[in-house]
Design a protein around this motif. Structure first.
Motif, PDB file in Angstrom:
ATOM      1  N   ASP A 221       0.754 -12.453  -3.479  1.00 29.96           N
ATOM      2  CA  ASP A 221       2.009 -13.198  -3.043  1.00 29.96           C
ATOM      3  C   ASP A 221       3.463 -12.767  -2.498  1.00 29.96           C
ATOM      4  O   ASP A 221       4.215 -13.708  -2.147  1.00 29.96           O
ATOM      5  CB  ASP A 221       2.942 -14.210  -4.923  1.00 29.96           C
ATOM      6  CG  ASP A 221       1.670 -15.132  -5.475  1.00 29.96           C
ATOM      7  OD1 ASP A 221       0.454 -15.452  -5.048  1.00 29.96           O
ATOM      8  OD2 ASP A 221       1.446 -14.920  -6.406  1.00 29.96           O
ATOM      9  N   ASP A 222       3.801 -12.126  -2.529  1.00 28.08           N
ATOM     10  CA  ASP A 222       5.061 -11.342  -1.776  1.00 28.08           C
ATOM     11  C   ASP A 222       4.288 -10.714  -0.536  1.00 28.08           C
ATOM     12  O   ASP A 222       3.170 -10.597  -0.237  1.00 28.08           O
ATOM     13  CB  ASP A 222       4.764  -9.783  -2.300  1.00 28.08           C
ATOM     14  CG  ASP A 222       6.149  -8.972  -1.845  1.00 28.08           C
ATOM     15  OD1 ASP A 222       6.592  -9.486  -1.141  1.00 28.08           O
ATOM     16  OD2 ASP A 222       6.286  -7.922  -2.352  1.00 28.08           O
ATOM     17  N   PRO A 223       5.526 -12.060   0.387  1.00 31.51           N
ATOM     18  CA  PRO A 223       5.587 -12.354   1.826  1.00 31.51           C
ATOM     19  C   PRO A 223       5.295 -10.936   2.335  1.00 31.51           C
ATOM     20  O   PRO A 223       4.773 -10.151   3.564  1.00 31.51           O
ATOM     21  CB  PRO A 223       6.175 -13.212   2.314  1.00 31.51           C
ATOM     22  CG  PRO A 223       7.107 -13.432   0.898  1.00 31.51           C
ATOM     23  CD  PRO A 223       6.224 -12.931  -0.162  1.00 31.51           C
ATOM     24  N   TRP A 224       6.064 -10.313   2.081  1.00 29.31           N
ATOM     25  CA  TRP A 224       6.565  -8.320   2.753  1.00 29.31           C
ATOM     26  C   TRP A 224       5.484  -7.513   2.552  1.00 29.31           C
ATOM     27  O   TRP A 224       5.741  -6.274   3.171  1.00 29.31           O
ATOM     28  CB  TRP A 224       7.732  -7.666   1.932  1.00 29.31           C
ATOM     29  CG  TRP A 224       9.424  -9.271   2.092  1.00 29.31           C
ATOM     30  CD1 TRP A 224      10.107  -9.452   0.966  1.00 29.31           C
ATOM     31  CD2 TRP A 224       9.805  -9.176   3.542  1.00 29.31           C
ATOM     32  NE1 TRP A 224      11.295 -10.641   2.108  1.00 29.31           N
ATOM     33  CE2 TRP A 224      10.718 -10.047   3.068  1.00 29.31           C
ATOM     34  CE3 TRP A 224       9.401  -8.499   4.438  1.00 29.31           C
ATOM     35  CZ2 TRP A 224      12.005 -10.542   4.384  1.00 29.31           C
ATOM     36  CZ3 TRP A 224      10.386  -8.931   6.133  1.00 29.31           C
ATOM     37  CH2 TRP A 224      11.643  -9.855   5.859  1.00 29.31           C
TER      38      TRP A 224
ATOM     39  N   GLU B 285       0.994  -4.976   5.099  1.00 34.03           N
ATOM     40  CA  GLU B 285      -0.204  -4.083   5.219  1.00 34.03           C
ATOM     41  C   GLU B 285      -0.584  -5.213   6.199  1.00 34.03           C
ATOM     42  O   GLU B 285      -2.014  -5.126   7.106  1.00 34.03           O
ATOM     43  CB  GLU B 285      -1.013  -4.983   3.474  1.00 34.03           C
ATOM     44  CG  GLU B 285      -0.762  -4.486   2.801  1.00 34.03           C
ATOM     45  CD  GLU B 285      -1.198  -5.271   1.579  1.00 34.03           C
ATOM     46  OE1 GLU B 285      -2.085  -6.328   1.769  1.00 34.03           O
ATOM     47  OE2 GLU B 285      -1.067  -4.471   0.518  1.00 34.03           O
ATOM     48  N   GLY B 286      -0.252  -5.753   7.095  1.00 36.98           N
ATOM     49  CA  GLY B 286      -0.919  -6.361   8.585  1.00 36.98           C
ATOM     50  C   GLY B 286      -1.072  -6.917   8.486  1.00 36.98           C
ATOM     51  O   GLY B 286      -2.137  -7.747   9.445  1.00 36.98           O
ATOM     52  N   ARG B 287      -1.345  -8.158   7.328  1.00 34.97           N
ATOM     53  CA  ARG B 287      -1.595  -9.393   7.177  1.00 34.97           C
ATOM     54  C   ARG B 287      -0.533 -10.545   7.740  1.00 34.97           C
ATOM     55  O   ARG B 287       0.688 -10.920   7.157  1.00 34.97           O
ATOM     56  CB  ARG B 287      -2.209  -9.916   5.878  1.00 34.97           C
ATOM     57  CG  ARG B 287      -2.938  -9.210   5.381  1.00 34.97           C
ATOM     58  CD  ARG B 287      -3.804  -9.138   4.218  1.00 34.97           C
ATOM     59  NE  ARG B 287      -3.401  -8.839   3.363  1.00 34.97           N
ATOM     60  CZ  ARG B 287      -2.724  -9.492   2.352  1.00 34.97           C
ATOM     61  NH1 ARG B 287      -3.390 -10.900   1.691  1.00 34.97           N
ATOM     62  NH2 ARG B 287      -1.660  -9.255   0.833  1.00 34.97           N
TER      63      ARG B 287
END
Length: 185
Positions: A171-174, A179-181
């Motif tokens: 759930d963490d966008p950062w 991770e490159g996603r």
């Protein structure tokens, strides 16, 4: 007193009882004075740690159990409480049985003395420290029983510094960007 109010007194009580028991095991339980003719006199003394080394180890476990009550929650506290009950009863029994056998330990220590010539030990003085140690272990037993009874309702250490669960990481966008996603997918 409600269950939650017992948390701090039980933890502090386990620390105090463990310390008191350790102190009582370090004191002189029995002593005698050998004074043979023609040799310098020697005072022989044995402590609780000499008489009952197992009890000294159990006293350290009582102190450690106080810290374990702080660090655990739920079933872990139940296990710690049961452990304290068992070791409290065992430690008390070890102290009382060893106090009855203190003469053998004193005789063994006297044989190591240069003043020992095979004579009788004479007047042996004993102290009540063995009973103080046994009482300390019995108090630990009571505190362990309180932990078993009320431990599940006590507050636990914060999970703030625990490793994040997998769902929290997703759930963490950062974190996703690191991770490159793509976090919008």
């Amino acid at each position: 007193m409600s269950g939650r109010r017992l948390y701090a007194p039980v933890v502090l009580g386990l620390l105090a009882v463990g310390g008191l028991t350790w102190l009582a095991l370090g004191r002189t339980w029995a002593s005698t004075r050998l004074a043979p003719a023609g040799l310098p006199p020697d005072t022989i003394a044995v402590s609780g740690r000499d008489v009952a080394p197992l009890a000294a180890a159990l006293a350290v476990v009582v102190v450690t159990a106080a810290l374990a009550v702080l660090a655990t929650r739920g079933r872990g506290r139940l296990v710690v409480g049961l452990l304290v009950v068992v070791l409290g009863l065992g430690g008390s029994a070890v102290c009382l049985v060893s106090a009855a056998d203190v003469d053998a330990t004193l005789s063994s220590a006297a044989e190591q003395s240069p003043a020992f010539t095979g004579q009788d030990l004479g007047a042996v003085s004993t102290s009540p420290w063995s009973y103080v140690a046994a009482a300390g272990f019995l108090l630990a037993t009571g505190l362990g029983a309180v932990t078993v009874r009320h431990g599940r309702s006590w507050p636990a250490m914060s999970g703030r510094y625990d490793a994040p669960s997998r769902s929290r990481v997703d759930d963490d966008p950062w974190k996703a960007l690191d991770e490159g996603r793509d976090p919008t997918v």
